[in-house]
Design a protein around this motif. Structure first.
Motif, mmCIF file in Angstrom:
data_model
loop_
_atom_site.group_PDB
_atom_site.id
_atom_site.type_symbol
_atom_site.label_atom_id
_atom_site.label_comp_id
_atom_site.label_asym_id
_atom_site.label_seq_id
_atom_site.Cartn_x
_atom_site.Cartn_y
_atom_site.Cartn_z
ATOM 1 N N PHE A 225 0.844 -1.190 0.000
ATOM 2 C CA PHE A 225 0.000 0.000 0.000
ATOM 3 C C PHE A 225 0.879 1.241 0.000
ATOM 4 C CE2 PHE A 225 -2.709 3.227 1.996
ATOM 5 C CZ PHE A 225 -3.877 3.074 1.267
ATOM 6 N N ASP A 226 0.464 2.251 -0.754
ATOM 7 C CA ASP A 226 1.251 3.474 -0.942
ATOM 8 C C ASP A 226 0.974 4.460 0.202
ATOM 9 O OD1 ASP A 226 2.620 5.671 -1.826
ATOM 10 O OD2 ASP A 226 1.522 5.893 -3.708
ATOM 11 N N ASP A 227 1.638 4.249 1.333
ATOM 12 C CA ASP A 227 1.462 5.120 2.491
ATOM 13 C C ASP A 227 1.838 6.568 2.192
ATOM 14 O OD1 ASP A 227 1.157 2.581 3.519
ATOM 15 O OD2 ASP A 227 2.453 2.894 5.251
ATOM 16 N N ALA A 228 2.947 6.756 1.473
ATOM 17 C CA ALA A 228 3.507 8.098 1.296
ATOM 18 C C ALA A 228 2.551 9.021 0.556
ATOM 19 C CB ALA A 228 4.834 8.003 0.562
ATOM 20 N N THR A 229 1.914 8.522 -0.511
ATOM 21 C CA THR A 229 1.009 9.379 -1.279
ATOM 22 C C THR A 229 -0.224 9.740 -0.470
ATOM 23 O OG1 THR A 229 1.797 8.462 -3.372
ATOM 24 C CG2 THR A 229 -0.355 9.539 -3.389
ATOM 25 N N LEU A 230 -0.763 8.792 0.270
ATOM 26 C CA LEU A 230 -1.931 9.092 1.102
ATOM 27 C C LEU A 230 -1.592 10.165 2.124
ATOM 28 C CD1 LEU A 230 -4.832 8.557 2.005
ATOM 29 C CD2 LEU A 230 -3.965 6.702 3.452
ATOM 30 N N ARG A 231 -0.470 10.043 2.782
ATOM 31 C CA ARG A 231 -0.080 11.032 3.785
ATOM 32 C C ARG A 231 0.150 12.404 3.146
ATOM 33 N NH1 ARG A 231 1.820 9.344 8.808
ATOM 34 N NH2 ARG A 231 3.207 11.147 8.882
ATOM 35 N N ALA A 232 0.786 12.421 1.995
ATOM 36 C CA ALA A 232 1.145 13.687 1.359
ATOM 37 C C ALA A 232 -0.075 14.457 0.876
ATOM 38 C CB ALA A 232 2.089 13.419 0.189
ATOM 39 N N LEU A 233 -1.144 13.756 0.501
ATOM 40 C CA LEU A 233 -2.292 14.422 -0.114
ATOM 41 C C LEU A 233 -3.487 14.554 0.817
ATOM 42 C CD1 LEU A 233 -2.155 12.851 -3.684
ATOM 43 C CD2 LEU A 233 -1.359 15.080 -2.962
ATOM 44 N N LEU A 234 -3.358 14.140 2.054
ATOM 45 C CA LEU A 234 -4.468 14.224 2.995
ATOM 46 C C LEU A 234 -4.718 15.683 3.369
ATOM 47 C CD1 LEU A 234 -6.318 12.143 4.535
ATOM 48 C CD2 LEU A 234 -4.827 12.537 6.508
ATOM 49 N N ALA A 235 -5.837 16.235 2.905
ATOM 50 C CA ALA A 235 -6.150 17.640 3.176
ATOM 51 C C ALA A 235 -6.866 17.794 4.511
ATOM 52 C CB ALA A 235 -7.016 18.205 2.047
ATOM 53 N N ASP A 256 -2.224 2.172 9.428
ATOM 54 C CA ASP A 256 -0.770 2.183 9.562
ATOM 55 C C ASP A 256 -0.171 3.427 8.906
ATOM 56 O OD1 ASP A 256 -0.784 -0.188 10.925
ATOM 57 O OD2 ASP A 256 -0.163 -1.425 9.223
ATOM 58 N N ALA A 257 -0.715 3.798 7.736
ATOM 59 C CA ALA A 257 -0.188 4.971 7.030
ATOM 60 C C ALA A 257 -0.403 6.247 7.837
ATOM 61 C CB ALA A 257 -0.852 5.092 5.662
ATOM 62 N N LEU A 258 -1.518 6.304 8.584
ATOM 63 C CA LEU A 258 -1.885 7.509 9.333
ATOM 64 C C LEU A 258 -1.802 7.279 10.835
ATOM 65 C CD1 LEU A 258 -5.002 8.552 7.188
ATOM 66 C CD2 LEU A 258 -2.616 9.286 6.916
ATOM 67 N N ARG A 259 -0.890 6.432 11.256
ATOM 68 C CA ARG A 259 -0.832 6.024 12.663
ATOM 69 C C ARG A 259 -0.571 7.194 13.609
ATOM 70 N NH1 ARG A 259 3.180 4.122 9.679
ATOM 71 N NH2 ARG A 259 5.338 4.730 10.083
ATOM 72 N N ASP A 260 0.058 8.261 13.131
ATOM 73 C CA ASP A 260 0.321 9.414 13.986
ATOM 74 C C ASP A 260 -0.580 10.597 13.630
ATOM 75 O OD1 ASP A 260 1.479 9.738 11.516
ATOM 76 O OD2 ASP A 260 3.217 10.858 12.258
ATOM 77 N N VAL A 261 -1.625 10.340 12.815
ATOM 78 C CA VAL A 261 -2.546 11.398 12.382
ATOM 79 C C VAL A 261 -3.959 11.049 12.833
ATOM 80 C CG1 VAL A 261 -3.503 12.646 10.412
ATOM 81 C CG2 VAL A 261 -1.125 11.837 10.338
#
Length: 304
Positions: A225-235, A256-261
């Protein structure tokens, strides 16, 4: 990952026909490639059998043997493409997949057709909404769900040319646009929620979100799963996940991608309630709320 479109006119036809066309070409091009069948789709491979009788093996309706033969070929250094209905390949023969490929650390390309409800008229025996979730229990497996014929060709060629264990899910439902390469592709940018469409649900997602200011991301290669793109584009911290297999299968990956968000997640997919009626694939899709109208209702309830 930026949008990269494949030419929609280059590869015509349905994904299953394209699967056969691509695999036949790969057998011609690479002498290390083999194809193992269990009767299913054999009618598509007449030319391949004629040209490569030593590298196309039909074991009959013996799915556990199908997987073991493929794993044995992989142990000799061949690159096997192992194919039948997803429900028989993944669910019926999962122990062989787990031990023959996973435990022995050899690679191959498993190609399942039918998906969640392509063969809805054949009943529950031919429906595999849990195939991606089950394959996802194996370490380091790469999972693909192409949404067009062009993506089917691109995914298969990439999987055969690489290493490791791949599962390719080929279904009748298709998207209009094709995208090249793994990872999340940016289909639309917005200032609101982020909607992640996995596999051949993109057209319905776009129709459902046509009047909403949301970001739409799409992937046909869903593991890793592309964690980096999801994190970068989350508005904003609202995520809607739409996948055409068991609802919540990729929720862990989003978490997991947004574990600190801090975030909210709506996970849409096939529901756990079994539909015991022999309707059409479109009727099953609608009953699971995965058509455009159903996705829109879920979005309205979640986002207000």
């Amino acid at each position: 990952m930026t949008v990269t479109e494949l030419n929609p006119h280059t590869l015509a036809g349905d994904p299953r026909t394209q699967f056969a066309r691509t695999v036949t070409g790969l057998l011609d091009e690479d002498p290390s490639t083999t194809l193992v069948l269990a009767e299913i789709s054999a009618r598509f491979f007449g030319d391949a059998v004629h040209r490569h009788p030593d590298r196309v093996v039909n074991v009959g309706i013996r799915e556990q043997l199908l997987v073991n033969v493929g794993a044995g070929m992989a142990l000799t250094g061949m690159r096997p493409i192992v194919h039948t209905f997803g429900t028989f390949l993944v669910e019926r023969a999962f122990e062989q997949v787990k031990l023959g490929f996973g435990h022995q650390g050899v690679g191959g390309v498993l190609v399942g057709v039918g998906g969640s409800f392509d063969a809805s008229r054949s009943g529950r025996t031919h429906q595999a909404p849990g195939d991606v979730a089950l394959m996802d229990t194996l370490p380091d497996v790469l999972i693909h769900a192409p949404g067009t014929s062009a993506e089917t060709d691109e995914v298969l060629r990439r999987a055969v040319a690489s290493e490791g264990l791949h599962y390719v899910r080929v279904v009748e439902q298709t998207n209009t646009e094709s995208f090249a390469g793994p990872g999340l592709h940016v289909v639309r940018r917005g200032s609101g929620a982020t909607v992640v469409a996995l596999g051949p649900v993109l057209d319905d997602v776009l129709a459902a979100t046509a009047d909403r200011d949301v970001t739409v991301l799409y992937a046909h290669s869903v593991r890793p799963f592309d964690d980096a793109t999801l994190r970068a584009l989350l508005a904003v911290p609202d995520v809607v996940l739409v996948e055409p297999w068991l609802a919540g299968t990729s929720a862990r990956n989003v978490a997991d991608a947004l574990r600190d968000v801090p975030h909210r997640l709506l996970a849409l997919g096939t529901r756990r309630t079994e539909l015991r009626h022999y309707g059409s694939p479109a009727e099953h899709q609608r009953a699971h709320g995965l058509d455009a109208a159903g996705i829109r209702r879920s979005l309205e309830s979640f986002l207000g």
